[in-house]
Scaffold this active site. Structure first.
Site, PDB file in Angstrom:
ATOM      1  NE  ARG A 107      -3.722  -0.527   1.909  1.00  0.00           N
ATOM      2  CZ  ARG A 107      -4.764  -0.551   1.077  1.00  0.00           C
ATOM      3  NH1 ARG A 107      -5.243   0.559   0.577  1.00  0.00           N
ATOM      4  NH2 ARG A 107      -5.338  -1.685   0.758  1.00  0.00           N
ATOM      5  CB  THR A 111      -1.665   7.151  -3.431  1.00  0.00           C
ATOM      6  OG1 THR A 111      -1.124   5.827  -3.434  1.00  0.00           O
ATOM      7  CG2 THR A 111      -0.733   8.097  -4.161  1.00  0.00           C
ATOM      8  CG  ASP A 203      -0.528  -9.685   9.879  1.00  0.00           C
ATOM      9  OD1 ASP A 203      -0.475  -8.519   9.500  1.00  0.00           O
ATOM     10  OD2 ASP A 203      -0.098 -10.650   9.193  1.00  0.00           O
ATOM     11  CG  ASP A 206       2.774 -10.649  11.653  1.00  0.00           C
ATOM     12  OD1 ASP A 206       3.694 -10.667  10.815  1.00  0.00           O
ATOM     13  OD2 ASP A 206       2.356  -9.620  12.185  1.00  0.00           O
TER      14      ASP A 206
END
Ligand code: URA
Length: 212
Positions: A107, A111, A203, A206
């Site tokens: 990401r 933006t 996550d 993870d």
């Protein structure tokens, strides 16, 4: 006319049980990884239900007979890096001749748009039934971008498989790619302020790889 994609929630007791184990904080990395493979197999079994069969003549020890066999295993499994890799072994156990493509996204901090940093797909991706896999469908941003990328390279027959989806992610993915069927094991409540799924499992990358 484009096929209208559907959302399938796999409520099989084995899938539900294994996903519940994956949610638990006390589940170890080893157990989490094994469970991911098992759930991918169970989900893959259902998601491949409409693969085409053909009649083939074979010899049994008793006689010649016509049986049904897969028409062609023109399948591509496309994990979104890195957590999607947790689904690959389970899917390959079912369809060992499938090709595997990889899509990596990050990401952009300014933006907030997903940027592709890696994309390597089978050369004949346009002919293949593509299973894009990522354990968590949160905002839908990565799934939408990954499917955009593989459509740009010619893929038309795409399914998306994940473990846990937030309603927001399902809605966004379905709106962006209405032709894509979405297969999920559980639909959770919502996203938190950091776009993590609640109650979720944390996550997924993870938990698969033991990083934090
Ligand atoms: N990605 C994850 O791994 N977990 C979430 O809850 C959301 C996105």
């Amino acid at each position: 006319m484009a096929r209208e994609g559907k959302v399938y929630v796999f409520d099989h007791p084995l899938i539900q049980h294994k996903v519940s184990l994956m949610r638990k904080t006390s589940t170890t990395v080893k157990e989490f990884r094994e469970l991911a493979t098992e759930v991918a197999m169970l989900m893959g079994f259902e998601a491949t239900r409409d693969l085409a069969l053909e009649d083939v003549e074979i010899e049994t020890p008793m006689c010649t007979t016509q049986v049904k066999m897969l028409k062609g295993e023109d399948i591509a499994i496309v994990p979104i890096l890195r957590a999607g890799l947790g689904f690959v072994d389970g899917m390959l156990a079912l369809v060992p001749n499938a090709k595997v493509g990889h899509v990596g996204l990050y990401r952009d901090p300014e933006t907030h748009k997903p940027v592709e940093y890696y994309c390597k797909l089978p050369v004949d991706i346009e002919k293949r039934e593509c299973f894009v896999v990522d354990p968590m469908l949160a905002t839908g941003g990565s799934a939408i971008a990954a499917i955009d990328f593989i459509k740009k390279r010619g893929a038309t027959n795409i399914k998306f498989m994940c473990l846990i989806a937030a309603p927001e992610g399902i809605e966004a993915l379905h709106t962006a790619h209405p032709d894509v069927d979405i297969y999920i094991a559980a639909k959770d409540e919502c996203l938190n302020e950091n776009a993590y799924i609640l109650p979720g499992l944390g996550d997924a990358g993870d938990r698969l790889y033991g990083t934090k």
